[in-house]
Design an enzyme around this catalytic site. Structure first.
Site, mmCIF file in Angstrom:
data_model
loop_
_atom_site.group_PDB
_atom_site.id
_atom_site.type_symbol
_atom_site.label_atom_id
_atom_site.label_comp_id
_atom_site.label_asym_id
_atom_site.label_seq_id
_atom_site.Cartn_x
_atom_site.Cartn_y
_atom_site.Cartn_z
ATOM 1 N N GLY A 168 -5.051 18.506 19.744
ATOM 2 C CA GLY A 168 -5.793 17.991 20.609
ATOM 3 C C GLY A 168 -6.408 16.323 20.445
ATOM 4 N N ARG A 201 1.993 19.522 20.620
ATOM 5 C CA ARG A 201 2.241 20.541 19.582
ATOM 6 C C ARG A 201 3.517 20.885 19.542
ATOM 7 N NH1 ARG A 201 -3.370 21.528 21.932
ATOM 8 N NH2 ARG A 201 -4.592 21.618 20.069
ATOM 9 N N ASP A 257 -7.122 20.739 11.883
ATOM 10 C CA ASP A 257 -6.736 21.583 10.807
ATOM 11 C C ASP A 257 -5.324 21.992 10.628
ATOM 12 O OD1 ASP A 257 -7.821 23.637 8.570
ATOM 13 O OD2 ASP A 257 -6.335 24.657 9.859
ATOM 14 N N THR A 274 -11.211 15.157 15.738
ATOM 15 C CA THR A 274 -11.353 16.206 16.771
ATOM 16 C C THR A 274 -12.755 16.198 17.231
ATOM 17 O OG1 THR A 274 -11.708 18.814 17.096
ATOM 18 C CG2 THR A 274 -11.771 18.052 14.940
ATOM 19 N N ASP A 287 -14.453 18.723 18.078
ATOM 20 C CA ASP A 287 -15.094 19.938 17.878
ATOM 21 C C ASP A 287 -16.096 19.857 16.334
ATOM 22 O OD1 ASP A 287 -14.328 21.556 19.809
ATOM 23 O OD2 ASP A 287 -12.684 22.193 18.945
ATOM 24 N N ASP A 314 -15.569 20.743 13.407
ATOM 25 C CA ASP A 314 -15.748 21.769 12.946
ATOM 26 C C ASP A 314 -14.705 21.896 11.587
ATOM 27 O OD1 ASP A 314 -13.265 21.860 14.144
ATOM 28 O OD2 ASP A 314 -13.388 24.021 14.897
ATOM 29 N N ARG A 336 -14.628 26.339 21.779
ATOM 30 C CA ARG A 336 -14.195 27.618 22.183
ATOM 31 C C ARG A 336 -14.623 28.581 20.702
ATOM 32 N NH1 ARG A 336 -9.486 26.179 24.742
ATOM 33 N NH2 ARG A 336 -8.432 25.415 22.870
HETATM 34 P P1 ATP Z 1 -7.091 20.479 17.082
HETATM 35 O O1 ATP Z 1 -7.816 21.640 16.570
HETATM 36 O O2 ATP Z 1 -7.995 19.288 17.673
HETATM 37 O O3 ATP Z 1 -6.183 21.075 18.491
HETATM 38 P P2 ATP Z 1 -5.150 20.707 15.081
HETATM 39 O O4 ATP Z 1 -4.302 19.849 14.353
HETATM 40 O O5 ATP Z 1 -5.534 21.950 14.509
HETATM 41 O O6 ATP Z 1 -6.029 20.010 16.041
HETATM 42 P P3 ATP Z 1 -2.859 22.485 16.111
HETATM 43 O O7 ATP Z 1 -2.372 22.521 17.417
HETATM 44 O O8 ATP Z 1 -3.193 23.562 15.290
HETATM 45 O O9 ATP Z 1 -3.998 21.463 16.237
HETATM 46 O O10 ATP Z 1 -1.668 21.425 15.125
HETATM 47 C C1 ATP Z 1 -0.900 20.427 15.734
HETATM 48 C C2 ATP Z 1 0.334 20.648 15.095
HETATM 49 O O11 ATP Z 1 0.399 20.754 13.714
HETATM 50 C C3 ATP Z 1 1.235 21.722 15.584
HETATM 51 O O12 ATP Z 1 1.698 21.915 16.823
HETATM 52 C C4 ATP Z 1 2.196 22.000 14.459
HETATM 53 O O13 ATP Z 1 3.380 21.429 14.735
HETATM 54 C C5 ATP Z 1 1.600 21.596 13.404
HETATM 55 N N1 ATP Z 1 1.076 22.646 12.586
HETATM 56 C C6 ATP Z 1 0.072 23.574 12.854
HETATM 57 N N2 ATP Z 1 0.022 24.450 11.652
HETATM 58 C C7 ATP Z 1 0.762 24.186 10.823
HETATM 59 C C8 ATP Z 1 1.193 24.989 9.502
HETATM 60 N N3 ATP Z 1 0.742 25.881 9.150
HETATM 61 N N4 ATP Z 1 1.979 24.204 8.806
HETATM 62 C C9 ATP Z 1 2.877 23.176 9.474
HETATM 63 N N5 ATP Z 1 2.569 22.667 10.636
HETATM 64 C C10 ATP Z 1 1.629 23.097 11.293
#
Ligand code: ATP
Length: 322
Positions: free
Chosen positions: A14, A75, A106, A128, A130, A132, A174
């Protein structure tokens, strides 16, 4: 110690206000240390596709104050597969990228750790709204989102007082009540509904009535989206009290806007630190801030560990709302 010549930087997950300020800092600190810096558009999807742009000192001019991310974010499900990760690695290698800064949450850090293990040293910066993520007191974007909520709360308060109304404001979160708690505490809300600490509706209603009985002319209830629907909460209050109750869902305006001074500074410091760490040949690290000092920690240490909201602040919000 591997010698880093070319740093890649991407934003993922995000978007959050301050991501641009972080990219700017990675670029300018990286260049000042003798590196070239390449921007990767659209997160891991762009890394796989080779969607790169050379970033110079001037190409990151005039972005420090902009919300969103000029590199865009995405994503990528394909990156979750080993094949996708191999393609990303090959694409980075082909472009000469030998170190990567990942600005996100994360999930994005899991990707950064994976790439580090495959031989591409990567560093994570928490961005982020959030707030968190474990391992840091604050994430980039949180302060801006809270201030956006606070601005709305103060405006709503004006009209709530004038009309003796009850307002229910639903804010983002959320799984995490950080935004609701910070905005509710700073905005003087009567009740704050958090996903982590469920508050029975009867308790909300009792407090609401108590306030009205002692002459309160307005009531503000903050609901984190993960704690329930603002409209549902409003309906129940109306049914149980008969009070004139209005509901507002703040929605996506919480994600946008110029970063506050706190966020722009945090992003600048973290971005610069990420470039420094990589130039020292260190990867697999996370940059956080603790007691206003920047800290680094292995990515493994922060992954999958949600930072809980502090009981002390939950209690304080309750005490001050008597
Ligand atoms: P936010 O929580 O702000 O949305 P985030 O980084 O947690 O941020 P995610 O959609 O979980 O958002 O992850 C972003 C991208 O990181 C995913 O689309 C994927 O390409 C990659 N990613 C997520 N989980 C994994 C994983 N376990 N191993 C490798 N790549 C990952």
């Amino acid at each position: 110690m591997p010698l880093i010549r070319k740093i890649g930087v991407l934003t993922s997950g995000g978007d959050a206000p301050g991501m641009n300020a972080a990219v700017r800092a990675v670029v300018r600190r990286g260049i000042s240390l003798g590196a070239e810096v390449v921007g990767v558009r659209r997160g891991y999807a762009g890394l796989i596709a080779g969607d790169f742009m050379e970033l110079t000192v001037s190409s990151v001019g005039d972005i420090i104050h902009r919300g969103g991310t000029f590199l865009q974010t995405a994503r990528s499900d394909h990156f979750l597969t080993e094949e996708g990760q191999q393609e990303a690695l090959a694409s980075a290698r082909a472009a000469g990228i030998d170190g990567l800064v990942v600005i996100g949450g994360d999930g994005s850090f899991r990707g950064a750790l994976q790439l580090t293990r495959m031989g591409l040293p990567s560093v994570g910066i928490p961005a982020t709204i959030d707030n968190d993520i474990d391992g840091t007191d604050r994430t980039i974007g949180f302060d801006t989102a809270v201030n956006t909520c606070l601005d709305a709360i103060r405006k709503i308060r004006d009209t709530a007082t004038s009309h003796e109304r009850t307002f229910v404001l639903e804010v983002m979160g959320r799984d995490s009540g950080w935004i609701a708690l910070a905005a509710g505490l700073a905005g003087g809300a009567e009740s704050i509904l958090l996903p982590e600490r469920p508050l029975p509706m009867d308790e909300v209603v009792t407090r609401l009535k108590r306030g009205v009985e002692r002459g309160k002319r307005h009531t503000l209830i903050i609901v984190a989206e993960g704690a329930g629907s603002g409209f549902e909460v409003g309906r129940e209050i109306r049914e149980k009290t008969g009070y004139d109750t209005r509901v507002m869902v703040l929605g996506h305006i919480q994600r946008g806007g110029s970063p506050t001074a706190l966020d722009a500074m945090l992003a600048s410091r973290m971005g610069a630190k990420a470039a420094e760490v990589l130039m020292e040949g260190r990867g697999g690290l996370f940059i956080g801030v603790k007691n206003e000092e920047l800290v680094t920690a292995p990515l493994e240490q922060v992954l999958g560990r949600r930072k809980d909201i502090p009981d002390e602040l939950v209690d304080l919000a309750e005490i001050l709302a008597i």
